[in-house]
Every structure is written in structure tokens, then in C-alpha cells.
Write an enzyme that holds these catalytic residues in place. Structure first.
Site, PDB file in Angstrom:
ATOM      1  N   PHE A  27       5.678  47.275 -19.498  1.00 12.31           N
ATOM      2  CA  PHE A  27       6.757  46.683 -20.112  1.00 12.31           C
ATOM      3  C   PHE A  27       7.721  46.052 -19.210  1.00 12.31           C
ATOM      4  O   PHE A  27       8.517  46.409 -18.461  1.00 12.31           O
ATOM      5  CB  PHE A  27       7.473  47.936 -21.001  1.00 12.31           C
ATOM      6  CG  PHE A  27       8.439  47.463 -21.857  1.00 12.31           C
ATOM      7  CD1 PHE A  27       7.955  47.398 -23.126  1.00 12.31           C
ATOM      8  CD2 PHE A  27       9.792  46.832 -21.812  1.00 12.31           C
ATOM      9  CE1 PHE A  27       8.748  47.163 -24.473  1.00 12.31           C
ATOM     10  CE2 PHE A  27      10.605  46.508 -22.911  1.00 12.31           C
ATOM     11  CZ  PHE A  27      10.017  46.560 -24.168  1.00 12.31           C
ATOM     12  N   ASP A  80      15.644  49.270 -19.948  1.00 19.04           N
ATOM     13  CA  ASP A  80      15.024  50.419 -20.235  1.00 19.04           C
ATOM     14  C   ASP A  80      14.791  51.188 -18.848  1.00 19.04           C
ATOM     15  O   ASP A  80      14.274  50.352 -17.774  1.00 19.04           O
ATOM     16  CB  ASP A  80      13.532  50.284 -20.932  1.00 19.04           C
ATOM     17  CG  ASP A  80      12.942  51.354 -21.257  1.00 19.04           C
ATOM     18  OD1 ASP A  80      13.563  52.422 -21.277  1.00 19.04           O
ATOM     19  OD2 ASP A  80      11.931  51.159 -21.612  1.00 19.04           O
ATOM     20  N   ASN A 129      16.069  37.373 -22.806  1.00 21.45           N
ATOM     21  CA  ASN A 129      15.212  38.088 -21.818  1.00 21.45           C
ATOM     22  C   ASN A 129      13.693  37.791 -21.987  1.00 21.45           C
ATOM     23  O   ASN A 129      13.534  37.274 -23.068  1.00 21.45           O
ATOM     24  CB  ASN A 129      15.297  39.592 -22.181  1.00 21.45           C
ATOM     25  CG  ASN A 129      16.664  40.154 -21.921  1.00 21.45           C
ATOM     26  OD1 ASN A 129      16.854  40.332 -20.740  1.00 21.45           O
ATOM     27  ND2 ASN A 129      17.414  40.397 -22.926  1.00 21.45           N
ATOM     28  N   PHE A 329      15.013  42.196 -30.412  1.00 18.04           N
ATOM     29  CA  PHE A 329      14.251  43.436 -29.900  1.00 18.04           C
ATOM     30  C   PHE A 329      12.840  43.035 -29.843  1.00 18.04           C
ATOM     31  O   PHE A 329      12.021  42.682 -30.669  1.00 18.04           O
ATOM     32  CB  PHE A 329      14.450  44.536 -30.688  1.00 18.04           C
ATOM     33  CG  PHE A 329      15.983  44.897 -31.017  1.00 18.04           C
ATOM     34  CD1 PHE A 329      15.898  46.346 -30.332  1.00 18.04           C
ATOM     35  CD2 PHE A 329      16.914  44.493 -31.420  1.00 18.04           C
ATOM     36  CE1 PHE A 329      17.312  46.732 -30.534  1.00 18.04           C
ATOM     37  CE2 PHE A 329      17.977  44.891 -31.526  1.00 18.04           C
ATOM     38  CZ  PHE A 329      18.301  46.229 -31.133  1.00 18.04           C
TER      39      PHE A 329
END
Length: 349
Positions: A27, A80, A129, A329
Site C-alpha cells: 500500500f 496511514d 494522492n 478513498f
């Protein structure tokens, strides 16, 4: 209120399963501010590569290194902890010489570059992003492949991800308790998280109901339409529907859904009646948002991942790359591809 896992799918419920984030390297997030440092000013922009550290922890460590108060270090968004992420931090150091930030050491972090800047980096002040995700142990490769092709054309629902609602939905539960008891909430962070969760849940519910229609992206009288990539919107009239539909089909315009709150929602006539009916049962959350003076706003109903590409490493492992605008998201993209194992709620926005 519809549970996040039960929200309507745009492409139908995925047939396959898979594992998201088997390790942090699966990720990868690269922040895109949309601008370059000024090269002068009382602030320093610092681009950090981190793995295993949350954003606030790194910001506090940077403040300590620079011998400034923690509030003098800002960032555009939380990234994150359990991922490999690149993001910018901003430190205010008026009247000080440029420090040697190559000497900043923190386990799991690396300074990639830094430069002077004129303005503070504020929360939300980013363009988007870029994501690189690896899905492992994927079943039904053919279904996932077709879904990727369909997403290129039709996008995905622009749902707020499960992480917006906290682990186990704790933020939404907090908002409901607050709405029911009317007890003052002194903690500013809790207030912010709970109000955000309440409004996001109502938005998700409106979108989920709209997606049940046969022609999801069909303009109706009174829809609030947004220029793609812009925040402003206008209301569709019956006379304009045909031309507006053409522009929606060309992805020049986006149909929006309400972020309920105080004031007018933005839609009119048929579209307004639909939105109000979709959340009619959620009187407590709506009253909370009005009482706390959270202004109503609009958000695009669908999300089109940009620069979407993928590469199958083998029949059960696929690497997916795409770019999303700020506030969107990645987990809402993954949700349309596979039924994942694990909990989205711990993934930072």
C-alpha cells in the site's frame, strides 16, 4: 442507516476475494500537493518517506529536532501508519538559518528533500494522492480484470471509506450518542471526528440509494452538477437536461450528492425530494449537524480514478496504480474489485 459493507455497488458485488495490505509495501501512497516550494519564506517544506510511522508522530519528532513547538509543524493530510507513504510536512522557523535536515533521523523515516516556502501547509491543501496497491491471494481473476476495465469507463461510487467512521464504527456511534443525549462534547477532536462521520454517513446513504436506480448517471430535474475537478456547482433545469446529460457522459460534468447540514442542500425539485427521502429516517444525525452549524455542501457522486493501470504478477497477485483527488478513498476503489479480508477502518484517510 446502511452499514458500510452493505452500501450499493456500482458494478455489482464482487465475485472474487483477495488480501489488501499483506505488508506495508503493498500500500504505497505518494502525496501530490499540486505546487512546488517557493524557495523562500519563513516556512520549510520537508518531503518525507515513511514506513511504520503515523503522520502526527513524525511531525512531533521533526518539531523536536528543530527545537520548535509541535503546533509549528503542519501537514496537508494524515497518511496511514501501516503503509509506505511520501508526504510533505511544513515547519515554521522564522528568523532561523536553513537547518541541515539530512541529519534528521527517525526509524522508518527518510528525508527526501526540503526547501523554503512562504505559506503554512494547511490541512486539505493538496491536489491528490498517487496509489500503488498490491492485492494478493486474488480469486476469480477474470472478474477482477473485467471490473478494472469497467471502472476505467464508469468509475466507482465516491463513498467515504470505512476509516472515516472509526474502528467498529466508533465515530458514527459517538455522533449518534451525542445527537440523542445533547450532552456537550468538549474534546475538539471528538467533535470533529463525530460530525464528519455523521455527514459522511448521510452522504453515503444518499449515493447508495441513487445507485439503485437503473440509470445511475442520469441527470434529473434539480440535480446539482459540478464541473469535473472543481468545487462549484449549478442546478439542472428540465430544459437543459439533454445537453447536460451529454456533458455528464463526456465526464465534463459530475452529478453531486448532498453532504447534509445547515442551510440549503443545493438540489431542487425532483433531485431534492429524492435526497431528502433517502435520509428521512436519520432525523437525529441531521438535527445534530444543523444544531452544530455544520454547513451543507456537495460532493461528486462518482469517482473516476485517473491514470489507472494494472499488472498481474501471477494469477493471484495484481499491482494496481491510480491517482485520486484529495478527499477520495482508495478503499472505495478496491471495494468494487474484490471482497477483501481485513478491516478498512484502521487505514488512515
Amino acid at each position: 442507516m446502511i452499514e458500510f459493507d452493505n452500501l450499493t455497488y456500482l458494478h455489482g458485488k464482487p465475485q472474487g476475494t483477495g488480501l489488501l495490505k499483506a505488508n506495508p509495501e503493498d500500500f504505497v501512497v505518494v502525496e501530490d500537493l499540486g505546487f512546488e516550494p517557493d524557495g523562500e519564506g519563513e516556512h520549510i517544506l520537508v518531503r518525507i518517506l515513511k514506513n511504520g510511522c503515523n503522520t502526527r508522530f513524525v511531525a512531533d519528532a521533526l518539531a523536536k529536532f528543530l527545537k520548535i513547538h509541535a503546533r509549528e509543524v503542519s501537514f496537508a493530510g494524515q497518511k496511514d501508519k501501516h503503509a509506505v507513504t511520501e508526504q510533505w510536512l511544513c515547519a515554521r522557523v522564522p528568523g532561523k538559518e536553513m537547518p541541515d535536515l539530512s541529519a534528521f533521523q527517525l526509524e522508518g523515516c527518510q528525508v527526501l528533500e526540503y526547501a523554503r516556502h512562504k505559506r503554512k501547509l494547511r490541512l486539505g491543501a493538496l491536489k491528490g494522492n498517487a496509489f500503488t496497491l498490491v492485492l494478493r491471494e486474488v480469486s476469480n481473476r477474470d472478474d477482477v480484470e473485467q471490473r478494472l476495465i469497467d471502472i476505467c469507463v464508469k468509475g466507482v461510487p465516491n463513498y467515504f471509506g470505512a476509516q472515516r467512521f472509526g474502528i467498529g464504527g466508533s465515530n458514527l456511534q459517538g455522533a449518534l450518542r451525542w445527537a440523542q443525549t445533547n450532552t456537550p462534547v468538549r474534546d475538539r477532536n471528538k467533535r470533529s471526528f463525530w460530525l464528519s462521520a455523521a455527514r459522511s454517513a448521510l452522504f453515503n446513504q444518499i449515493v447508495a440509494e441513487r445507485l439503485k436506480k437503473a440509470d445511475v448517471n442520469q441527470v434529473v430535474d434539480g440535480d446539482a452538477l459540478q464541473l469535473a475537478g472543481r468545487g462549484s456547482w449549478f442546478v439542472a433545469t428540465t430544459e437543459e437536461v439533454a445537453e447536460l446529460q451529454r456533458r455528464v457522459n463526456d465526464k465534463e460534468l459530475m452529478i453531486t450528492a448532498a453532504l447534509p447540514g445547515s442551510g440549503e442542500w443545493g438540489t431542487q425539485r425532483e433531485a431534492l425530494a429524492f435526497e431528502q427521502a433517502a435520509v428521512a429516517a436519520e432525523t437525529e444525525l441531521q438535527a445534530l449537524l444543523v444544531r452544530e452549524k455544520v454547513e451543507a455542501a456537495r460532493r461528486a457522486m462518482l469517482l473516476y480514478p485517473q491514470q489507472l493501470s494494472w499488472n498481474w504478477w501471477d494469477d493471484v497477485t495484481v499491482e494496481i496504480r491510480f491517482w485520486l483527488p484529495a478527499g477520495s478513498f482508495a478503499t472505495s476503489v478496491v471495494r468494487e474489485l474484490i471482497n477483501t479480508t481485513g478491516d478498512y477502518a484502521h487505514i488512515a484517510e
